[in-house]
Design a protein around this motif. Structure first.
Motif, mmCIF file in Angstrom:
data_model
loop_
_atom_site.group_PDB
_atom_site.id
_atom_site.type_symbol
_atom_site.label_atom_id
_atom_site.label_comp_id
_atom_site.label_asym_id
_atom_site.label_seq_id
_atom_site.Cartn_x
_atom_site.Cartn_y
_atom_site.Cartn_z
ATOM 1 N N GLU A 107 -3.478 -3.439 -61.597
ATOM 2 C CA GLU A 107 -4.109 -3.857 -60.436
ATOM 3 C C GLU A 107 -3.087 -4.626 -59.816
ATOM 4 N N ASP A 108 -3.312 -4.600 -58.278
ATOM 5 C CA ASP A 108 -2.677 -5.300 -58.218
ATOM 6 C C ASP A 108 -3.314 -6.391 -57.255
ATOM 7 N N LEU A 109 -2.603 -7.708 -57.621
ATOM 8 C CA LEU A 109 -3.988 -9.338 -57.515
ATOM 9 C C LEU A 109 -3.749 -9.439 -56.258
ATOM 10 N N ASN A 110 -3.131 -9.516 -55.219
ATOM 11 C CA ASN A 110 -2.742 -9.799 -53.955
ATOM 12 C C ASN A 110 -4.209 -9.567 -52.860
ATOM 13 N N ALA A 111 -4.472 -10.341 -52.296
ATOM 14 C CA ALA A 111 -6.322 -10.458 -51.663
ATOM 15 C C ALA A 111 -5.624 -9.994 -50.838
ATOM 16 N N GLY A 112 -5.912 -9.087 -49.705
ATOM 17 C CA GLY A 112 -5.805 -8.957 -48.183
ATOM 18 C C GLY A 112 -5.465 -8.408 -47.512
ATOM 19 N N TYR A 113 -3.923 -7.515 -47.663
ATOM 20 C CA TYR A 113 -3.786 -6.702 -47.247
ATOM 21 C C TYR A 113 -1.900 -5.930 -47.254
ATOM 22 N N ASN A 114 -1.630 -4.981 -46.135
ATOM 23 C CA ASN A 114 -0.859 -4.665 -46.289
ATOM 24 C C ASN A 114 -0.226 -5.394 -45.601
ATOM 25 N N THR A 115 1.126 -5.495 -45.721
ATOM 26 C CA THR A 115 2.151 -6.706 -44.648
ATOM 27 C C THR A 115 3.182 -5.563 -44.620
ATOM 28 N N GLN A 116 3.243 -4.395 -44.939
ATOM 29 C CA GLN A 116 4.498 -2.988 -44.919
ATOM 30 C C GLN A 116 4.135 -2.204 -43.688
ATOM 31 N N GLU A 117 2.833 -2.329 -43.461
ATOM 32 C CA GLU A 117 2.409 -1.102 -41.921
ATOM 33 C C GLU A 117 3.352 -1.856 -40.696
ATOM 34 N N PRO A 118 4.023 -0.731 -39.711
ATOM 35 C CA PRO A 118 4.648 -1.175 -39.427
ATOM 36 C C PRO A 118 4.180 -1.421 -37.750
#
Length: 577
Positions: free
Chosen positions: A437-448
């Protein structure tokens, strides 16, 4: 440039220092040693761990010792057993050519009988922890009546550990004391009070904090949910297969629990904390120095005695409360001109603590993504490939086994053999991380970013121009500094008198609400919520700098709260200061 050979040390010390490979004194040594050799006086040396403090006081101390006199002339107090033993070992090296010199170390955690015999063998120098020294004094096993020199090493740490009364008792029992040399990483009120009571006309020598000037340390932090902290630690360990480091915990219980979990999973680690007996702690340190362990899990106090120059990584399982402690921890790596990495695992709520450490230590942290499963597998693959490429098998191995190996795999293609060998090395990693699983908390920084970004959310925050947020840029700075979200994730900012609005991607909204809700702005609790859906769809927001107190393009509606309650109550709640 000053060299050790130019310091006018007694010949035996100069020779020993040369044998140890020391040529140029460190900054604290350059400031302190000449003074203590030529004009001894009370001094305070301010320098942190790893700056060469032991030689700064140790060489002058041994220089002034009269080896013909068979009584205790010098006393060094240190906070922990490990540091006490470390200083004693250094003194042995410095005094190797001083015939007649006897030094001994006394500390808790071991039977006292052997130490009583040691102190009765007429040492000129004693290195001690306060508690064990007082025990020996009460047993009348030694006398401090003729001690002329007293060194308080890591004085701030001794006081933090509750040794104030012990230190005062010991200093009162050194009536012949002529000089007190106090070394500390910080000059807080407790340290200053000790100096005022027991020192006279002292001189103060300070050097810059190690990590402020040490550009060889890469300070990284990883944001994850609190419940994923251990899994993040494990993933970082797997992503750095060649690690030789220290994992810091806040408590002894965390130290023990984390170590046991890692050891059960096959990691070569061991705990190091104050509840372990001295024999066990010494064994752990021996294994670590021999690189039989890839890492030790340690508390701050226990780690004080670690003196290893080639540590590659320091990992903060949790950030310490005191930024100065962070400086101590990270200073364990990047020594002797080498580079190093300090990793910190934080929850979203702890990002502000990172900013605090940055301000105090003047160090820039780099936010790093927790590697995903594919990255871990790839990293380990290339690590094993490098290990194979650089391996140098012994000649006897080939002579004895080459024929058997060739015969067994004569019909197998080389590529197939390599594939199977690598698979054997990686199969456990692939099983563990194939669907991680993705353990990064928060948000998707790739959204334009874009004005009409699909899936964006309009948020309300109860700060505005009357709070000093006079421009869009100031609000943007407050949000990004508080959450560490990228500025590109925020747009359509509207700043009003008492409140403001802004748009963020839907993947970031919950994260921002969670983090910002913990903050205060000029003493007032920040309230942040999703704005009314119909206002967000209309797009009729007030322009920048509008003094209107109405929400969302003139509808007059209050922001939609996640809790129950009428709009008028919500409206009043947000305007109350």
């Amino acid at each position: 440039m000053i060299s050790f050979s130019s310091l006018s040390l007694r010949e035996e010390l100069t020779r020993a220092v040369s044998d140890m490979g020391f040529e140029t004194p460190t900054p604290i040594q350059q400031k302190v040693i000449p003074q203590l050799l030529s004009q001894p006086s009370d001094i305070i040396g301010l320098a942190q761990t790893g700056t060469g403090k032991t030689a700064a006081f140790g060489l002058p101390l041994l220089h002034h010792v009269d080896v013909a006199q068979k009584h205790v002339q010098a006393l060094v107090l240190s906070p922990t057993r490990e540091l006490c033993m470390q200083i004693q070992e250094e003194f042995k090296k410095y005094g190797y050519y001083m015939r007649g010199l006897r030094t001994t170390a006394v500390y808790g955690g071991v039977p006292i009988g052997g130490q009583i015999r040691e102190v009765k063998s007429h040492p000129q120098v004693i290195v001690a922890t306060p508690g064990r020294l007082i025990d020996l004094l009460e047993r009348k096993a030694l006398s401090l009546e003729q001690v002329q020199y007293v060194v308080l090493d890591e004085a701030d740490e001794m006081l933090n550990m509750g040794f104030r009364e012990d230190i005062e008792f010991i200093l009162k029992n050194t009536p012949a004391r002529q000089y007190t040399w106090l070394f500390s990483a910080t000059m807080n009120n407790d340290v200053r009070n000790i100096a005022k009571r027991f020192m006279s006309k002292w001189q103060e020598f300070a050097v810059a904090k190690e990590n402020v000037t040490n550009e060889n340390i890469d300070h990284q932090y990883y944001v994850t949910s609190h419940h994923n902290r251990f899994e993040t630690l494990r993933r970082l360990l797997d992503f750095t297969p060649g690690i030789y480091g220290i994992i810091f915990t806040r408590t002894k219980q965390d130290c023990q629990d984390i170590s046991e979990k890692l050891m059960k999973m096959g990691y070569h680690v061991s705990p190091l904390h104050g509840d372990m007996d001295q024999k066990m702690r010494s064994k752990v340190m021996e294994r670590f120095k021999n690189k039989q362990l890839q890492a030790i899990v340690a508390t701050d106090v226990a780690a004080r005695g670690i003196d290893v120059n080639d540590i590659t990584h320091v990992i903060n399982y949790e950030l310490p409360d005191d930024p100065e402690v962070y400086t101590h921890r990270s200073g364990r790596t990047a020594r002797a001109g080498k580079s190093g990495i300090c990793m910190s695992i934080v929850s979203p709520k702890e990002i502000s603590n990172i900013r605090q450490v940055e301000r105090i230590s003047k160090t820039r942290f780099n936010k790093s993504d927790i590697p995903d499963g594919a990255e871990v597998i790839r990293k380990k693959l290339f690590y094993y490939l490098e290990q194979i490429e650089t391996a140098s098998p012994e000649e006897d191995f080939g002579r004895v086994y080459q024929a058997s190996i060739h015969e067994r795999f004569a019909d197998m293609e080389k590529d197939e053999l390599i594939r199977r060998l690598i698979w054997l090395q990686l199969k456990e990693t692939i099983a563990a991380y194939g669907d991680a699983e993705d353990l990064n908390a928060g948000y998707n920084t790739q959204e334009p970013r874009g004005k009409a970004r699909s899936g964006s959310v309009r948020l309300f925050i109860n700060v505005g121009m009357k709070d000093g947020i006079s421009s869009n840029e100031k609000l943007l700075h407050f949000i990004t500094e508080s959450t560490d979200i990228e500025a590109g994730q925020i747009d359509r900012i509207t700043v009003r008198d008492l409140s403001s609005f802004f748009n963020v991607s839907s993947s970031a909204a919950e994260y921002i609400i969670q983090v910002m809700s913990q903050k205060k702005f000029k003493g007032r609790k920040v309230r942040i919520e999703e704005a009314e859906q119909r206002d967000r769809e209309r797009g009729g927001y007030a322009s920048k700098g509008s003094s209107s107190t109405r929400y969302g393009g003139g509808s007059g509606r209050a922001p939609r709260s996640h809790s129950s309650g009428g709009s008028q109550k919500v409206n009043k709640r947000y305007y109350d200061k």
